[in-house]
Design an enzyme around this catalytic site. Structure first.
Site, PDB file in Angstrom:
ATOM      1  N   LEU A  17      -8.039  33.254 -14.151  1.00  0.00           N
ATOM      2  CA  LEU A  17      -8.803  32.679 -15.259  1.00  0.00           C
ATOM      3  C   LEU A  17     -10.272  32.594 -14.866  1.00  0.00           C
ATOM      4  CD1 LEU A  17      -6.376  29.669 -15.889  1.00  0.00           C
ATOM      5  CD2 LEU A  17      -6.112  32.034 -16.641  1.00  0.00           C
ATOM      6  N   ASP A  18     -11.039  33.605 -15.240  1.00  0.00           N
ATOM      7  CA  ASP A  18     -12.431  33.682 -14.787  1.00  0.00           C
ATOM      8  C   ASP A  18     -13.383  33.718 -15.976  1.00  0.00           C
ATOM      9  OD1 ASP A  18     -14.534  33.813 -13.046  1.00  0.00           O
ATOM     10  OD2 ASP A  18     -14.330  35.955 -12.625  1.00  0.00           O
TER      11      ASP A  18
END
Length: 302
Positions: free
Chosen positions: A77-78
């Site tokens: 999750l960036d």
């Protein structure tokens, strides 16, 4: 002859994905549940057809098939901070938007019949961030979501597992993690794995230490140690499908950043440019469409 799977891919690429993008811009509701079920059935049909063809020519190779859905999807999750900066919002607003996206995408994954979803929520390296308030805010956000989402996990029978080094995690959060894991441990078919204070290197290291201790105490012999034995010592032993078929990292960064180093040996890696809070239905379907066109050889020539 045009296959059903080709028709599905054309439908996704030409009609569905643009439709989702347009509906998002116009704020027009666009239901995806029935479409996801259609794609799932189409993929299953494609697999059945291919199995029949392989059986006829005597070359049945399940791992070499393409067209099926992944059993295990892992996601890094960036992009939460960049998402908030682009909008002139605080960092915490980006993380809250990312947390909302987590639940939305997990629901879509399970609606399609994907068994396991793993989310790299907080890496061991994240403790070193200079913004202490950001780290504390993330711990509080984890607590808030475990508390608020437990009824949903129980209603939809989603098993929750948290992997990582728990020594630094606040006791209040640890209590909620244990409560959630205990309440959902008997569920099957839908498994959400959250990696908090996780490091792929640490995972391998703790597995090696465990095996060394067992060998020292005569529980196992050194010559008995193989890949399957190591698999059983890794933190992903909690899953029926420990090795992800598809790993997605949002925001355009093209590295896996110490996530699932052992487990991702033959994982398909997908790097969209979209920031995590914007990774919605259309982007997720694009990722699955890309995956379904891959031919997984596992080192063998087809």
């Amino acid at each position: 002859m045009v296959s059903l799977f080709s028709v599905v891919l054309t439908f996704i690429g030409i009609i569905l994905i643009p439709g989702l993008l347009i509906s998002r811009r116009l704020s027009v509701p666009f239901s995806i549940r029935n479409i996801l079920r259609f794609i799932k059935l189409a993929a299953a049909s494609q697999n059945d057809d291919e199995e029949e063809r392989n059986e006829k020519r005597g070359t049945m190779g399940e791992k070499e098939k393409r067209g099926g859905l992944p059993k295990h999807v892992a996601i890094i999750l960036d992009g939460n901070r960049r998402w908030s900066q682009k909008r002139g919002l605080g960092t915490s607003d980006g993380h809250k938007a990312g947390a909302r996206r987590v639940m939305e995408n997990a629901k879509d994954c399970f609606a399609m019949g994907i068994n396991t979803v793993s989310l790299f929520a907080f890496s061991t390296e994240n403790w070193a961030r200079p913004e202490v308030d950001e780290v504390n805010g993330l711990m509080s956000l984890f607590e808030e979501n475990f508390r608020s989402e437990l009824p949903f996990f129980q209603r939809d029978k989603i098993k929750i597992s948290v992997i990582g080094n728990r020594t630094k995690i606040p006791q209040s959060l640890l209590g909620l993690i244990r409560e959630t894991e205990e309440a959902t441990k008997s569920y099957e078919g839908k498994h959400l794995i959250l990696a908090i204070d996780y490091s792929g290197k640490f995972d391998i290291l703790q597995a090696c230490k465990s095996l060394a201790e067992k060998a020292k105490n005569g529980v196992i012999q050194v010559e008995d140690i193989d890949e399957s034995v190591i698999d059983k010592e890794l933190m992903t032993k909690c899953s029926d499908f420990p090795n992800p078929d598809l790993l997605i990292r949002t925001s355009g960064e093209q590295r896996i950043s110490n996530f699932f180093l052992w487990q991702s040996a033959y994982t398909e890696l997908y790097f969209p440019n979209v920031l995590w809070p914007d990774f919605g239905e259309a982007e997720y379907l694009q990722a699955l469409t890309w995956y379904q066109q891959r031919q997984r050889r596992f080192g063998r020539r087809v």
